[in-house]
Design a protein around this motif. Structure first.
Motif, PDB file in Angstrom:
ATOM      1  N   ALA A   1       0.449   1.091  12.032  1.00  0.00           N
ATOM      2  CA  ALA A   1       1.363   2.204  12.310  1.00  0.00           C
ATOM      3  C   ALA A   1       2.471   1.813  13.287  1.00  0.00           C
ATOM      4  O   ALA A   1       3.411   2.577  13.496  1.00  0.00           O
ATOM      5  CB  ALA A   1       0.569   3.381  12.869  1.00  0.00           C
ATOM      6  N   SER A   2       2.356   0.623  13.903  1.00  0.00           N
ATOM      7  CA  SER A   2       3.426   0.193  14.811  1.00  0.00           C
ATOM      8  C   SER A   2       4.269  -0.925  14.205  1.00  0.00           C
ATOM      9  O   SER A   2       4.938  -1.669  14.936  1.00  0.00           O
ATOM     10  CB  SER A   2       2.823  -0.246  16.158  1.00  0.00           C
ATOM     11  N   THR A   3       4.252  -1.030  12.890  1.00  0.00           N
ATOM     12  CA  THR A   3       5.029  -2.088  12.217  1.00  0.00           C
ATOM     13  C   THR A   3       6.239  -1.493  11.503  1.00  0.00           C
ATOM     14  O   THR A   3       6.083  -0.766  10.515  1.00  0.00           O
ATOM     15  CB  THR A   3       4.144  -2.822  11.186  1.00  0.00           C
ATOM     16  N   PRO A   4       7.446  -1.778  11.963  1.00  0.00           N
ATOM     17  CA  PRO A   4       8.638  -1.230  11.301  1.00  0.00           C
ATOM     18  C   PRO A   4       8.802  -1.783   9.882  1.00  0.00           C
ATOM     19  O   PRO A   4       8.325  -2.883   9.575  1.00  0.00           O
ATOM     20  CB  PRO A   4       9.796  -1.699  12.184  1.00  0.00           C
ATOM     21  N   SER A   5       9.520  -1.042   9.039  1.00  0.00           N
ATOM     22  CA  SER A   5       9.678  -1.458   7.642  1.00  0.00           C
ATOM     23  C   SER A   5      10.415  -2.793   7.532  1.00  0.00           C
ATOM     24  O   SER A   5      10.193  -3.559   6.592  1.00  0.00           O
ATOM     25  CB  SER A   5      10.392  -0.371   6.837  1.00  0.00           C
ATOM     26  N   SER A   6      11.281  -3.125   8.510  1.00  0.00           N
ATOM     27  CA  SER A   6      12.002  -4.407   8.444  1.00  0.00           C
ATOM     28  C   SER A   6      11.012  -5.580   8.518  1.00  0.00           C
ATOM     29  O   SER A   6      11.209  -6.612   7.874  1.00  0.00           O
ATOM     30  CB  SER A   6      13.016  -4.500   9.584  1.00  0.00           C
TER      31      SER A   6
ATOM     32  N   ALA B   1       0.839  -1.206   0.000  1.00  0.00           N
ATOM     33  CA  ALA B   1       0.000   0.000   0.000  1.00  0.00           C
ATOM     34  C   ALA B   1       0.876   1.260   0.000  1.00  0.00           C
ATOM     35  O   ALA B   1       1.967   1.267   0.590  1.00  0.00           O
ATOM     36  CB  ALA B   1      -0.914  -0.007   1.222  1.00  0.00           C
ATOM     37  N   ASP B   2       0.383   2.309  -0.657  1.00  0.00           N
ATOM     38  CA  ASP B   2       1.166   3.551  -0.758  1.00  0.00           C
ATOM     39  C   ASP B   2       1.569   4.090   0.612  1.00  0.00           C
ATOM     40  O   ASP B   2       2.649   4.658   0.778  1.00  0.00           O
ATOM     41  CB  ASP B   2       0.350   4.631  -1.485  1.00  0.00           C
ATOM     42  N   LYS B   3       0.676   3.952   1.575  1.00  0.00           N
ATOM     43  CA  LYS B   3       1.000   4.365   2.957  1.00  0.00           C
ATOM     44  C   LYS B   3       0.834   3.144   3.833  1.00  0.00           C
ATOM     45  O   LYS B   3      -0.270   2.588   3.922  1.00  0.00           O
ATOM     46  CB  LYS B   3       0.044   5.454   3.458  1.00  0.00           C
ATOM     47  N   ALA B   4       1.911   2.692   4.448  1.00  0.00           N
ATOM     48  CA  ALA B   4       1.832   1.497   5.300  1.00  0.00           C
ATOM     49  C   ALA B   4       2.994   1.515   6.285  1.00  0.00           C
ATOM     50  O   ALA B   4       4.066   2.032   5.988  1.00  0.00           O
ATOM     51  CB  ALA B   4       1.911   0.227   4.445  1.00  0.00           C
ATOM     52  N   GLY B   5       2.738   0.952   7.463  1.00  0.00           N
ATOM     53  CA  GLY B   5       3.822   0.767   8.417  1.00  0.00           C
ATOM     54  C   GLY B   5       4.057   1.933   9.350  1.00  0.00           C
ATOM     55  O   GLY B   5       3.218   2.838   9.477  1.00  0.00           O
ATOM     56  N   ALA B   6       5.220   1.881   9.986  1.00  0.00           N
ATOM     57  CA  ALA B   6       5.501   2.750  11.133  1.00  0.00           C
ATOM     58  C   ALA B   6       5.251   4.231  10.860  1.00  0.00           C
ATOM     59  O   ALA B   6       5.662   4.763   9.833  1.00  0.00           O
ATOM     60  CB  ALA B   6       6.931   2.534  11.591  1.00  0.00           C
TER      61      ALA B   6
END
Ligand code: SF4
Length: 283
Positions: A260-265, A7-12
């Motif tokens: 929003a609390s999921t780091p890109s790693s 998704a265009d906006k996803a993660g932390a």
């Protein structure tokens, strides 16, 4: 191999990245005990890696007496903060600045004489901390709950930062009888709304969706609900080991979003596991 699209906006989000920076700096700058008041963020994997680095979860301020305490991203009650400042050696405030704005908003609505409603889940740490900033305020999370309340003529509303716009609108509709004054301070965080919109868009374009993030994370759970309402094959996972090849049989494209609390790693490790799984399916 199935096509994988993130998704265009996803993660932390900003608030989570800021909190993690503060925690990493705190543990790397000392050999003493460091505590977080409750989980720093709602991501069990990250919380356990913080624990391994020396930032341990305390369930109450008193467990961190004499040590460094980090106030969690979701905010704490004024009483907890006061106690921490009284008995802890150092207090690091990792409350997201957008959550702080909600505290300021409820206090102002109270001063202005409004009956305060917090649109959000009762029991969620952010909502509980917000309610503690406005004694007498009530949490409400659906139109049914709102209709059951005995409300006065002036109602002031704030919103849990990770709440959906649809829930807010249904509560507003339920309480706005035309005669009552309703003052809304819409505190839904931009990171939340942009992730929800991007997830909904992607869910409408793919055959299956994977939503990554803690099962205790309100914003991740909401992302999964939104995706599931659009794409029947939606799977909420916390880690790549949970992925099953059978979920994606016959699927040509897979969408990925993350709370929003999921780091890109963590997103990257899910993508590489998915690539390996779906590559094997094609052989
Ligand atoms: S979702 Fe918004 S309010 Fe919550 S931590 Fe992230 S930036 Fe802050």
């Amino acid at each position: 191999m199935a096509r994988i699209k993130i998704a265009d906006k996803a993660g932390a989000c900003y608030g989570v990245e800021r909190a993690l920076e503060l925690a990493w700096t705190a543990v790397s700058g000392t050999s003493d005990d460091v505590f977080t008041l409750g989980p720093l963020i709602h991501n069990p994997r990250v919380v356990s890696s913080l624990d391994a680095m020396g930032a341990h979860e305390a369930s109450a301020v008193d467990e961190a007496a004499g040590a460094t305490i980090i106030l969690r991203t979701h905010g704490v009650t004024p009483q907890e903060e006061e106690r921490a400042r009284a008995i802890c050696a150092h207090v690091i405030d990792a409350t997201c600045p957008f959550v702080k704005k909600v505290h300021v908003a409820v206090e102002k609505l109270m001063e202005e004489g409004y009956q305060v409603l917090v649109v959000g889940e009762s029991g969620h740490p952010e909502v509980e901390a917000t309610l503690a900033h406005a004694p007498g305020a009530l949490a409400v999370c659906s139109a049914e709950e709102a209709r059951a309340l005995d409300l006065g003529p002036r109602v002031g509303i704030v919103v849990q930062t990770t709440q959906s716009l649809a829930t807010l609108e249904s509560v507003l509709k339920a309480i706005d009888d035309g005669a009552r004054e309703v003052k809304l301070v819409n505190t839904i965080c931009e990171a939340t709304s942009s992730r929800q919109e991007a997830a909904a868009q992607l869910a409408s374009e793919v055959g299956a969706m994977v939503v990554i993030g803690g099962r205790n994370s309100a914003n991740t759970t909401r992302l999964a609900e939104i995706c599931r309402s659009i794409c029947g094959r939606t799977f909420h996972i916390e880690q790549p080991e949970e992925l099953q090849r059978s979920w994606f049989e016959g699927v040509e494209s897979i969408g990925i979003t993350a709370g929003a609390s999921t780091p890109s790693s963590q997103i990257a490790s899910v993508v590489s596991t998915l690539e390996a799984l779906t590559r094997r399916e094609c052989r």
